[in-house]
Design an enzyme around this catalytic site. Structure first.
Site, short mmCIF file in Angstrom:
data_model
loop_
_atom_site.label_atom_id
_atom_site.label_comp_id
_atom_site.label_asym_id
_atom_site.label_seq_id
_atom_site.Cartn_x
_atom_site.Cartn_y
_atom_site.Cartn_z
N LYS A 171 0.84 -1.20 0.00
CA LYS A 171 0.00 0.00 0.00
C LYS A 171 0.88 1.25 0.00
O LYS A 171 1.75 1.40 0.84
CB LYS A 171 -0.92 -0.01 1.22
N THR A 203 -8.58 9.43 9.00
CA THR A 203 -8.33 8.17 8.26
C THR A 203 -8.06 6.99 9.20
O THR A 203 -7.50 5.98 8.77
CB THR A 203 -7.14 8.34 7.32
N GLY A 205 -8.19 3.64 10.94
CA GLY A 205 -8.78 2.35 10.59
C GLY A 205 -8.68 1.97 9.13
O GLY A 205 -9.22 0.94 8.71
N THR A 206 -7.96 2.77 8.34
CA THR A 206 -7.90 2.52 6.89
C THR A 206 -7.36 1.13 6.57
O THR A 206 -7.92 0.41 5.74
CB THR A 206 -7.02 3.58 6.20
N GLY A 207 -6.25 0.74 7.19
CA GLY A 207 -5.62 -0.55 6.89
C GLY A 207 -6.50 -1.73 7.27
O GLY A 207 -6.65 -2.68 6.50
N CYS A 208 -7.08 -1.67 8.46
CA CYS A 208 -7.99 -2.73 8.91
C CYS A 208 -9.18 -2.84 7.97
O CYS A 208 -9.62 -3.94 7.59
CB CYS A 208 -8.50 -2.45 10.32
#
Length: 258
Positions: A171, A203, A205-208
């Protein structure tokens, strides 16, 4: 779909973000909690790891009775838990897709994975992954490669593929560029996904959320590239709808499509 991850008391990331994402994408969510965090918009104020036998008991309760169509793995915290989760996943049918989000640092810079767990994650957990989704910091921690452009993303992905996952999604959200570019590859095939950056600091929590969205689409039968493409669209719109909550960084809008 089953998420194996830590709890975020602020509701923006971890188990809470995973379950919201699954609901928004029409998937029934189940959970194995690996850790409890005291967390809010300003950061992580405490972490309490669950014992390995508690994690195993949750896993067995769900898998032995209900079964799973896909698994998302997030925060594990310790080498012991990484090894335990790898052992548990080995009990599943190899056809069940597993998305590994190698969570090591929170949005606020708080460490969420012990340094001695990185080697265990690479040798025991990644070989079971259908896809692993590191951000640039996680890619550097796992490969030693500092990623500053797409070529370096490609090099980091190749090194991660050598550890055994079927696919790697590096990412590029932290790259200094006008567009956010992610690179997906299984070695022979490569796809890049680019999106215009949103002027929104909220932003959390974007990865989860991305990893859970990918797993949700895999649970519904989508091939990996299609699952990633659909998940990226969902997350891009969730980031656009991110909202202030508390005094720090607010969460993305998991329910933007409802």
């Amino acid at each position: 779909m089953l998420t194996i991850a830590g709890s975020d008391s602020g509701g923006g990331a971890g188990i809470q973000a995973d379950l919201k994402t699954m609901l928004a994408l029409g998937v029934h969510g189940m959970s194995v909690v690996t850790a409890v965090t005291a967390q809010n918009s300003l950061g992580v104020h405490g972490v309490w790891q669950l014992p390995a036998d508690a994690v195993a008991a949750q896993f067995r309760a769900v898998v032995d009775d209900i079964g799973v169509d896909a698994v998302k793995v997030g925060m594990l915290g310790t080498a012991e838990l990484v090894a335990e989760v790898a052992r548990l996943l080995a009990r599943l049918d190899p056809a069940v897709p597993v998305v590994v989000d190698p969570v090591s640092v929170s949005k606020h810079g708080d460490a969420l994975l012990a340094s001695d767990a990185l080697g265990v994650l690479t040798t025991e957990l990644l070989p079971r992954a259908t896809i692993v989704t590191p951000n640039l910091d996680e890619a550097r921690a796992l490969t030693g490669i500092t990623v500053t452009d797409v070529d370096a993303m490609r090099a980091a992905a190749a090194k991660l593929l050598a550890s055994g996952p079927a696919w790697v999604l590096v990412k590029g959200g932290h790259l200094a560029s006008e567009q956010s570019t992610d690179l997906l590859t299984n070695g022979p095939h490569e796809v890049t996904f680019s999106a215009q950056r949103r002027d929104n600091r909220h932003t959390h929590g974007t990865g989860c959320t991305l990893a859970s969205a990918i797993a949700s689409h895999l649970a519904s039968g989508s091939p990996v590239p299609d699952a990633v493409r659909a998940a990226k669209l969902y997350v891009t719109n969730a980031i656009a709808g991110g909202f202030p909550l508390g005094s720090g960084i607010g969460p993305v809008d998991h329910g933007w499509n409802l």
